[in-house]
Design a protein around this motif. Structure first.
Motif, PDB file in Angstrom:
ATOM      1  N   THR A   1      -3.643  -3.745  -7.916  1.00 42.96           N
ATOM      2  CA  THR A   1      -2.875  -3.301  -6.764  1.00 42.96           C
ATOM      3  C   THR A   1      -3.560  -2.400  -5.653  1.00 42.96           C
ATOM      4  O   THR A   1      -3.873  -2.440  -4.611  1.00 42.96           O
ATOM      5  N   TYR A   2      -4.433  -1.564  -6.283  1.00 37.40           N
ATOM      6  CA  TYR A   2      -5.290  -0.694  -5.631  1.00 37.40           C
ATOM      7  C   TYR A   2      -6.504  -1.467  -4.755  1.00 37.40           C
ATOM      8  O   TYR A   2      -6.489  -1.034  -3.752  1.00 37.40           O
ATOM      9  N   GLU A   3      -7.050  -2.325  -5.399  1.00 36.20           N
ATOM     10  CA  GLU A   3      -7.715  -3.128  -4.622  1.00 36.20           C
ATOM     11  C   GLU A   3      -7.323  -4.139  -3.622  1.00 36.20           C
ATOM     12  O   GLU A   3      -8.130  -3.947  -2.560  1.00 36.20           O
ATOM     13  N   GLN A   4      -5.850  -4.413  -3.866  1.00 31.91           N
ATOM     14  CA  GLN A   4      -5.216  -5.062  -2.703  1.00 31.91           C
ATOM     15  C   GLN A   4      -4.923  -4.300  -1.372  1.00 31.91           C
ATOM     16  O   GLN A   4      -5.290  -4.481  -0.272  1.00 31.91           O
ATOM     17  N   ILE A   5      -4.735  -2.933  -1.929  1.00 31.97           N
ATOM     18  CA  ILE A   5      -4.262  -1.926  -0.677  1.00 31.97           C
ATOM     19  C   ILE A   5      -5.674  -1.504  -0.032  1.00 31.97           C
ATOM     20  O   ILE A   5      -5.533  -1.484   1.258  1.00 31.97           O
ATOM     21  N   LYS A   6      -6.973  -1.580  -0.578  1.00 32.81           N
ATOM     22  CA  LYS A   6      -7.979  -1.040   0.060  1.00 32.81           C
ATOM     23  C   LYS A   6      -8.326  -2.423   0.906  1.00 32.81           C
ATOM     24  O   LYS A   6      -9.081  -1.937   1.921  1.00 32.81           O
ATOM     25  N   THR A   7      -8.133  -3.425   0.438  1.00 33.34           N
ATOM     26  CA  THR A   7      -8.481  -4.781   1.312  1.00 33.34           C
ATOM     27  C   THR A   7      -7.808  -4.651   2.694  1.00 33.34           C
ATOM     28  O   THR A   7      -8.168  -4.638   3.649  1.00 33.34           O
ATOM     29  N   ALA A   8      -6.331  -4.454   2.499  1.00 33.31           N
ATOM     30  CA  ALA A   8      -5.438  -4.331   3.457  1.00 33.31           C
ATOM     31  C   ALA A   8      -6.006  -2.930   4.417  1.00 33.31           C
ATOM     32  O   ALA A   8      -5.808  -3.257   5.612  1.00 33.31           O
ATOM     33  N   VAL A   9      -6.248  -1.965   4.004  1.00 37.65           N
ATOM     34  CA  VAL A   9      -6.738  -0.681   4.846  1.00 37.65           C
ATOM     35  C   VAL A   9      -8.096  -1.204   5.520  1.00 37.65           C
ATOM     36  O   VAL A   9      -8.174  -0.927   6.533  1.00 37.65           O
ATOM     37  N   LYS A  10      -8.853  -1.863   4.868  1.00 36.81           N
ATOM     38  CA  LYS A  10     -10.200  -2.238   5.694  1.00 36.81           C
ATOM     39  C   LYS A  10      -9.828  -3.167   6.721  1.00 36.81           C
ATOM     40  O   LYS A  10     -10.305  -3.205   7.693  1.00 36.81           O
ATOM     41  N   LYS A  11      -9.040  -4.227   6.525  1.00 35.43           N
ATOM     42  CA  LYS A  11      -8.306  -5.218   7.512  1.00 35.43           C
ATOM     43  C   LYS A  11      -7.638  -4.628   8.535  1.00 35.43           C
ATOM     44  O   LYS A  11      -7.936  -4.927   9.886  1.00 35.43           O
ATOM     45  N   GLY A  12      -6.825  -3.397   8.403  1.00 35.48           N
ATOM     46  CA  GLY A  12      -6.378  -2.628   9.485  1.00 35.48           C
ATOM     47  C   GLY A  12      -6.695  -1.665  10.208  1.00 35.48           C
ATOM     48  O   GLY A  12      -6.488  -0.799  10.999  1.00 35.48           O
ATOM     49  N   LYS A  13      -8.234  -1.350   9.820  1.00 35.85           N
ATOM     50  CA  LYS A  13      -9.058  -0.266  10.230  1.00 35.85           C
ATOM     51  C   LYS A  13      -8.399   0.990  10.076  1.00 35.85           C
ATOM     52  O   LYS A  13      -8.492   1.814  10.887  1.00 35.85           O
ATOM     53  N   ALA A  14      -7.910   1.259   9.102  1.00 38.24           N
ATOM     54  CA  ALA A  14      -7.243   2.322   8.523  1.00 38.24           C
ATOM     55  C   ALA A  14      -8.147   3.360   7.507  1.00 38.24           C
ATOM     56  O   ALA A  14      -9.373   2.954   7.336  1.00 38.24           O
ATOM     57  N   ILE A  15      -7.663   4.333   7.342  1.00 39.34           N
ATOM     58  CA  ILE A  15      -8.325   5.215   6.380  1.00 39.34           C
ATOM     59  C   ILE A  15      -7.450   5.875   5.379  1.00 39.34           C
ATOM     60  O   ILE A  15      -6.198   5.915   5.552  1.00 39.34           O
ATOM     61  N   ILE A  16      -7.839   6.096   4.266  1.00 36.84           N
ATOM     62  CA  ILE A  16      -7.240   6.706   3.055  1.00 36.84           C
ATOM     63  C   ILE A  16      -7.404   8.163   3.194  1.00 36.84           C
ATOM     64  O   ILE A  16      -8.646   8.673   3.010  1.00 36.84           O
ATOM     65  N   GLN A  17      -6.509   8.794   3.649  1.00 31.69           N
ATOM     66  CA  GLN A  17      -6.723  10.460   3.595  1.00 31.69           C
ATOM     67  C   GLN A  17      -6.375  11.180   2.360  1.00 31.69           C
ATOM     68  O   GLN A  17      -7.255  11.897   2.009  1.00 31.69           O
ATOM     69  N   ASN A  18      -5.517  10.762   1.501  1.00 33.92           N
ATOM     70  CA  ASN A  18      -5.477  11.153   0.179  1.00 33.92           C
ATOM     71  C   ASN A  18      -5.330  10.340  -0.753  1.00 33.92           C
ATOM     72  O   ASN A  18      -4.717   9.257  -0.662  1.00 33.92           O
ATOM     73  N   ASP A  19      -5.946  10.526  -2.096  1.00 32.48           N
ATOM     74  CA  ASP A  19      -6.063   9.519  -3.136  1.00 32.48           C
ATOM     75  C   ASP A  19      -5.731  10.309  -4.517  1.00 32.48           C
ATOM     76  O   ASP A  19      -6.736  10.944  -4.613  1.00 32.48           O
ATOM     77  N   SER A  20      -4.651  10.087  -5.309  1.00 28.67           N
ATOM     78  CA  SER A  20      -4.244  10.891  -6.244  1.00 28.67           C
ATOM     79  C   SER A  20      -3.641   9.832  -7.398  1.00 28.67           C
ATOM     80  O   SER A  20      -3.198   9.088  -7.061  1.00 28.67           O
ATOM     81  N   GLU A  21      -3.968  10.216  -8.476  1.00 23.83           N
ATOM     82  CA  GLU A  21      -3.443   9.571  -9.735  1.00 23.83           C
ATOM     83  C   GLU A  21      -2.954  10.359 -10.830  1.00 23.83           C
ATOM     84  O   GLU A  21      -3.292  11.527 -10.997  1.00 23.83           O
ATOM     85  N   GLY A  22      -1.862   9.899 -11.774  1.00 25.53           N
ATOM     86  CA  GLY A  22      -1.330  10.764 -13.036  1.00 25.53           C
ATOM     87  C   GLY A  22      -0.542  10.018 -13.797  1.00 25.53           C
ATOM     88  O   GLY A  22      -0.485   8.797 -13.862  1.00 25.53           O
ATOM     89  N   LYS A  23      -0.259  10.666 -14.709  1.00 23.06           N
ATOM     90  CA  LYS A  23       0.589  10.075 -15.757  1.00 23.06           C
ATOM     91  C   LYS A  23       1.962  10.749 -15.956  1.00 23.06           C
ATOM     92  O   LYS A  23       2.116  12.227 -15.962  1.00 23.06           O
ATOM     93  N   ASP A  24       3.222   9.974 -15.741  1.00 23.97           N
ATOM     94  CA  ASP A  24       4.417  10.712 -15.910  1.00 23.97           C
ATOM     95  C   ASP A  24       5.332  10.082 -17.329  1.00 23.97           C
ATOM     96  O   ASP A  24       4.327   9.323 -18.173  1.00 23.97           O
ATOM     97  N   TYR A  25       6.367  10.383 -17.579  1.00 25.12           N
ATOM     98  CA  TYR A  25       6.859   9.977 -18.683  1.00 25.12           C
ATOM     99  C   TYR A  25       7.283   8.586 -18.751  1.00 25.12           C
ATOM    100  O   TYR A  25       7.950   8.055 -17.863  1.00 25.12           O
ATOM    101  N   GLY A  26       6.311   7.784 -19.455  1.00 29.60           N
ATOM    102  CA  GLY A  26       6.339   6.637 -19.498  1.00 29.60           C
ATOM    103  C   GLY A  26       5.748   5.759 -18.561  1.00 29.60           C
ATOM    104  O   GLY A  26       5.959   4.359 -18.426  1.00 29.60           O
ATOM    105  N   THR A  27       5.143   6.395 -17.610  1.00 29.12           N
ATOM    106  CA  THR A  27       4.451   5.579 -16.407  1.00 29.12           C
ATOM    107  C   THR A  27       2.950   6.259 -16.358  1.00 29.12           C
ATOM    108  O   THR A  27       2.873   7.378 -16.514  1.00 29.12           O
ATOM    109  N   VAL A  28       2.165   5.426 -15.741  1.00 28.92           N
ATOM    110  CA  VAL A  28       1.057   5.816 -14.806  1.00 28.92           C
ATOM    111  C   VAL A  28       1.007   5.393 -13.411  1.00 28.92           C
ATOM    112  O   VAL A  28       1.539   4.430 -13.153  1.00 28.92           O
ATOM    113  N   TYR A  29       0.444   6.234 -12.515  1.00 31.65           N
ATOM    114  CA  TYR A  29       0.698   6.026 -10.934  1.00 31.65           C
ATOM    115  C   TYR A  29      -0.420   6.380 -10.356  1.00 31.65           C
ATOM    116  O   TYR A  29      -1.192   7.096 -10.637  1.00 31.65           O
ATOM    117  N   LYS A  30      -0.253   5.929  -8.987  1.00 28.07           N
ATOM    118  CA  LYS A  30      -1.482   6.345  -8.022  1.00 28.07           C
ATOM    119  C   LYS A  30      -0.626   6.524  -6.563  1.00 28.07           C
ATOM    120  O   LYS A  30       0.306   5.924  -6.364  1.00 28.07           O
TER     121      LYS A  30
END
Length: 278
Positions: free
Chosen positions: A81-110
């Motif tokens: 999913t992260y790679e899919q979003i980065k492809t869309a970012v490049k296609k739309g001439k956008a920038i990723i301003q913040n990028d974080s990840e972590g683990k919650d109760y029963g889930t991992v997230y970005k």
């Protein structure tokens, strides 16, 4: 007779010139006093006139829309999913301003914060939504700030006109007091001009680049989730009790010298009291 008439004409001419000089001097003094006493806001009203009224130039300003988005969804694989979003970012001439990840109760997230040109906003949302079964949260908002932009722009132009007028007065001023009074007003006007320019830059930045907050996560199996039978719980309780007794005796063995000394003291003290009673 001719001499008298000539003297009368000269007298009236001299009086008229003196009156004109007095009026001119009075006008200059009143102008400086107006500069000293009037506030910048009052001068803006005099110079700018109807600065809030839409002009033909203001009517030609394109519509200013601020777009924002908040999206949260579940995915099968974070990296895919992260790679899919980065492809869309490049296609739309956008920038990723913040990028974080972590683990919650029963889930991992970005979590990502993306700034994208407003004209590519809708296409970007469509690209990152591909393959998503449902959204936990999806909020898209649009705010029209055209009127606010036109108002600030008109006020800024009025301030600049007023600044030019004070600069003209400063070039004509001859006294130090006049110059100081005009420069004080110019300083206040320039501060307001800079503030208005900052507001316009901020609005233009928000309009030209939309903000999208994206959170995607994956559910993971919880560790230690095996069910324990009732009989096993009883056996564990018995073992726990036995371990407790063993720990008690082991503790007693560790302090046996102190127990021996305490027993000897008690014996001698009791023996001594018995002798006294006899």
């Amino acid at each position: 007779m001719n001499t008298k008439i000539l003297l009368v004409i000269l007298f009236f001419s001299f009086f008229s010139c003196k009156k004109s000089d007095t009026e001119a001097f009075s006008y200059d003094e009143e102008s400086i006093q107006a500069i000293k006493l009037s506030s910048p806001s009052k001068k803006i009203a005099e110079v700018g006139g109807n600065y809030g009224a839409p002009t033909s130039e203001n009517k030609n300003i394109a519509q200013k829309i601020i777009k924002n988005g908040n999206i949260k969804f579940e995915c099968n694989d974070l990296e895919t999913t992260y790679e899919q979003i980065k492809t869309a970012v490049k296609k739309g001439k956008a920038i990723i301003q913040n990028d974080s990840e972590g683990k919650d109760y029963g889930t991992v997230y970005k979590k990502l914060t993306v700034r994208i040109p407003s004209e590519n906003f809708d296409l970007f949302i469509k690209d990152i939504s591909t393959g998503v079964a449902y959204f936990d949260n999806k909020e898209i908002s649009s705010q029209d700030v055209t009127e606010e932009y036109i108002d600030i722009d008109a006020r800024l132009k009025a301030k600049k006109k007023l600044e030019n007028r004070y600069l003209e007065l400063l070039s004509k001023a001859t006294k130090m007091s006049e110059m100081l009074a005009i420069e004080a007003q110019l300083s206040a006007i320039r501060e307001e001009v800079e503030a208005k320019e900052g507001q316009l830059r901020y609005l233009q930045s928000q309009v030209s680049l939309s903000t999208i907050n994206i959170e995607f996560y994956k559910t993971v199996a919880e560790e230690g989730g095996i069910t324990v039978s009732y009989g096993e719980k009883i056996w564990n309780a018995i073992k726990s009790g036995f371990n407790g007794i063993s720990s008690f005796f082991l503790g007693m063995l560790e302090v046996w010298p102190f127990l021996l000394i305490a027993t000897a003291l008690i014996y001698f003290i009791r023996k001594r009291f018995k002798k006294k009673n006899i």
